[in-house]
Design an enzyme around this catalytic site. Sequence first.
Site, PDB file in Angstrom:
ATOM      1  N   CYS A   1      -7.794   1.899   2.121  1.00 47.30           N
ATOM      2  CA  CYS A   1      -8.875   1.053   1.617  1.00 47.30           C
ATOM      3  C   CYS A   1      -8.476   0.401   0.306  1.00 47.30           C
ATOM      4  O   CYS A   1      -8.194   1.081  -0.679  1.00 47.30           O
ATOM      5  CB  CYS A   1     -10.137   1.902   1.417  1.00 47.30           C
ATOM      6  SG  CYS A   1     -11.452   0.973   0.603  1.00 47.30           S
TER       7      CYS A   1
ATOM      8  N   SER B   1       0.799  -1.236   0.000  1.00 45.71           N
ATOM      9  CA  SER B   1       0.000   0.000   0.000  1.00 45.71           C
ATOM     10  C   SER B   1       0.823   1.274   0.000  1.00 45.71           C
ATOM     11  O   SER B   1       0.270   2.363  -0.105  1.00 45.71           O
ATOM     12  CB  SER B   1      -0.917  -0.004   1.220  1.00 45.71           C
ATOM     13  OG  SER B   1      -1.716  -1.163   1.234  1.00 45.71           O
TER      14      SER B   1
ATOM     15  N   HIS C   1     -15.139  -0.537   4.164  1.00 44.58           N
ATOM     16  CA  HIS C   1     -14.943   0.807   4.690  1.00 44.58           C
ATOM     17  C   HIS C   1     -16.167   1.699   4.461  1.00 44.58           C
ATOM     18  O   HIS C   1     -16.210   2.826   4.937  1.00 44.58           O
ATOM     19  CB  HIS C   1     -13.739   1.471   4.016  1.00 44.58           C
ATOM     20  CG  HIS C   1     -12.422   0.935   4.493  1.00 44.58           C
ATOM     21  ND1 HIS C   1     -11.785  -0.119   3.863  1.00 44.58           N
ATOM     22  CD2 HIS C   1     -11.621   1.300   5.526  1.00 44.58           C
ATOM     23  CE1 HIS C   1     -10.646  -0.371   4.477  1.00 44.58           C
ATOM     24  NE2 HIS C   1     -10.516   0.475   5.514  1.00 44.58           N
TER      25      HIS C   1
END
Lengths: 606, 361
Positions: A375, A317, A362
């Site tokens: 997310c 991420s 989310h």
Amino acid sequence: MGQFAHFERRTRLVGLGLLGLGLILMGRLFYLQIEQFFHYRTLADENRITVRPVPPPRGLIYDRRGRLLVENEPAFALELYPEHVDDTSKVLDRLVEVLPSAAVQRDRMAQRLKESPPYLPAILIEGLNTEQVAKFASHQHRFPSIRIRARSQRNYLRGPLTAHVLGYLAQPDKSDFRKFDADLYPPGTRVGKMGLEREYEEILHGAPGFREVETDAFGRVVREISTERPEPGKNLILTLDEDLQKATHEALAPHPEASAVALNPETGGILAMASRPTFNPNEFIGGLSDNTWQQLRQDPNEPLVNRVTQGLYPPASTIKPVLAMAGLVDGAIKTSTEFSCNGTFNVGQDEHTFHCWKSWGHGPMTVDQAVVESCDVYFYKLAHRMGIEPIHKALKAFGLGNRTGIDLPSERKGLNPGPVWKRRMQGEIWYPGETVMTAIGQGYMEATPLQLGVMAAAVANGGFRVEPHLVHGVQDPVSGKVDYREHDRAAIGLVKEESLAVIRDAMRRVVGSVHGTAHSIAGGWIPVAGKTGTAQVVRIDRDKEEQLDPKEKERRLRDHALFVAFAPVEDPQIAVAVVVEHGISGGKTAGKVARKMIDSYFGKGS
Amino acid sequence: MAFLSPDSIWRRFDWPYFLPILGLATVSLIVLYSAGEQDPGLVIGQALRFGVAFLVFFLVAAIPPRLLSLLAPYFYVGVLLLLVLVPFVGTTGMGAQRWIVVGPLTLQPSELAKLVLPMTLAAFLSHQDYPPSPGVLISSLVLIALPTGLIMIQPDLGTSVLIAASGLVILFLAGTPWWFFASLGTLALAAMVPAWHMLHDYQRQRLLGFLNPEADPYGAGYHITQSKIAIGSGGLTGKGWLNGTQAQLDFLPERHTDFIFAVLSEEFGLIGGLVLLTLYLVLTLRGLVIAFRSREMYNRLVAAGISTMFFFYVVINIGMTSGLLPVVGVPLPLVSYGGSSLVALLAGLGLVMGISMRRGR
């Protein structure tokens, strides 16, 4: 003929014979001293005049504040002149008698003698301490064939702390001489094998001088005929900060395999670079024993690898900020665009399902929220909308899949995959599912921690790709003048300031917001912006797997923890990338390391 | 038994024989100073040895040769006994047993043998018919072979060669027919193969090293190579006294004993070498002249035998230092450092001097 006449005749014969022998001797002398005079005069000169190289002092290395990181210290060795020895084993016996501590090295000395050419002095023992030298010196008269030789050797003042950055020296081998000028390396001089010692070999090394000396038959210098001074190697002044380097190692200490890098986001100057496990370069100096060397080489944790430039990890991420910005610049999304996350995303004809790390979802997310909470579904949808090409291009612009150009040897490239790459490497088309995987830095993607650091720096500095480097300037040791080095700084064209501002604010909230994935490291007076990453470990090398016990196998299947950061948010002065192998949570483990580094840099370290 | 009166000693003193000896002694001390790392102690020590040796020289010259010829057989037996004793009570040095230590004296029986064999052989032959009969020749060969063999097993190749050569020269001068030498030569050639096997390893190595010194430049060939370099680099006039780099920088081994000629040649060049050789030739040929003029067979044979052996010393030593002959340990007569060989040599020369002083009687 009477007896006496007979005798007289024979005496004359003997006299003539002796005269003849005398003439033969005179002829021989004439031949040697007149006919062959030049030949023998040359031999006599070669016998006694030898040219000896004088190794140059190797350049020193300083940190950014002028603190010495490596020095040259005198080291003593015993050299044996084999042509003056009839029975080497007897000499070794006597030597061991004088220096009992050398007994353990006896076999090795005998081996060295066997390998050494007969016309060159063989190094028996290196790294003698002053006490041993004094002891030998008092018995020198018993060893006409052995001499003490002083030369300088490297002492890495910070030992393991700077091992991967500075590297180490060793005996040059054939491959070194393909790269470097063999004439510069008199017997016994060492060559840089790793790190800066390797990269700046030609600058650090200097050029040997020469001493023409007259020697006696034992090679003892009787008088000096001429000398040419060596040209000392130049000093390096690094961008590295010794204190930060130390703090970084301390922050990494709880983790067996991890690495971290800190750089100045404006210049690309590396402030700290640490890789664990590490090793002590000072152990290489006296010539590493085979045992230690094999241990280092075969250690499955690869202590000799600089993980910052040579470790390849899925960036996970940590690349989301770049993707978010690419989406904004590309127009695929606006800051107000919302994607809803219910925990999964389906793509492709076979409806392959991709999961968000938060399995229950989310809910609706804007881009900044998606960065803050990391997310996955948001980025699946964004990537799906953008397609692989603009993603690949944006990641490339931020430096992924290319060497950063740092001044260290053997940097690895990583991988920024795309359709072109896949066709060439695997002969297959690119699937939409692979685009989705790329969006969260998994799949084929591979990056070095340094690339992530450069990426973070580009976000911090407003969109410039810097060239990371360790050497700030090269100093002439004689004049003291420093030649500072210029470094490239390329504007990343795809970046828009307002998009970048959104992203930077989101990264600030990754740490600052209660929803942020790195909230655990919030606090402190220096506002930090960052991004967490958790890289899945898909498999372990099969040959390694077999050697591992179940507990270690389990550990090795745990995810890698990643964190990139910069600080202070408003005026970034430091960018950081941390990878903790099998560290599970980006925010908690890797983030904590980054936090400690940043605190230390701004003077709040422990 | 004719002892000479002091007056006639002075009148009959053979200056042409004595002056080359003095010349060689002077050369010796000069070169030794350079070869011995300019240590005056070494030169003084050698000068004292010369003093002792000259004393012996005059003593021997004063003894009537005929008396010595009568004593020769007893000397011969005594020396043989000493040579037999050497392996049991001898002192070992440099791989060879050559010395017997008696109190403060170091006795080297092989040095005595060099003197005694010519005397004994000459005495024996001078009492025989001329030319000698085959039986006499065989007996003479046995006389030669006994000390030669005993010395060869010490081992001391150089000295045994010298002794055998002096014996053969005496046989030759005593009128031995040519065919005898021809058959002796044939026998010697045939004996080469077994002899090679009897040699010690180091002797074989020296011989091989002589044939091909480059094959082992740091082993057996090292001495020869370094010595040739020293001589050759001396050139015509040499590098000057104390300036021989090969010698002064320790390249030259055994430079004040067996290899002193290389030091002389390096520092005084071809001219120095020729002067030295001339001194030796004058001394040797003068010795032959003395033999030539003498009327007694014993005197003739002894004087010629000793003179020839003396020159063989020179030939072997210079031959080996200049790379013409294999390295065998033979000193340069009167010049090399050392005591017992010097005393023995001057005793021999004294013998010749004594004969010279009694010529025409």
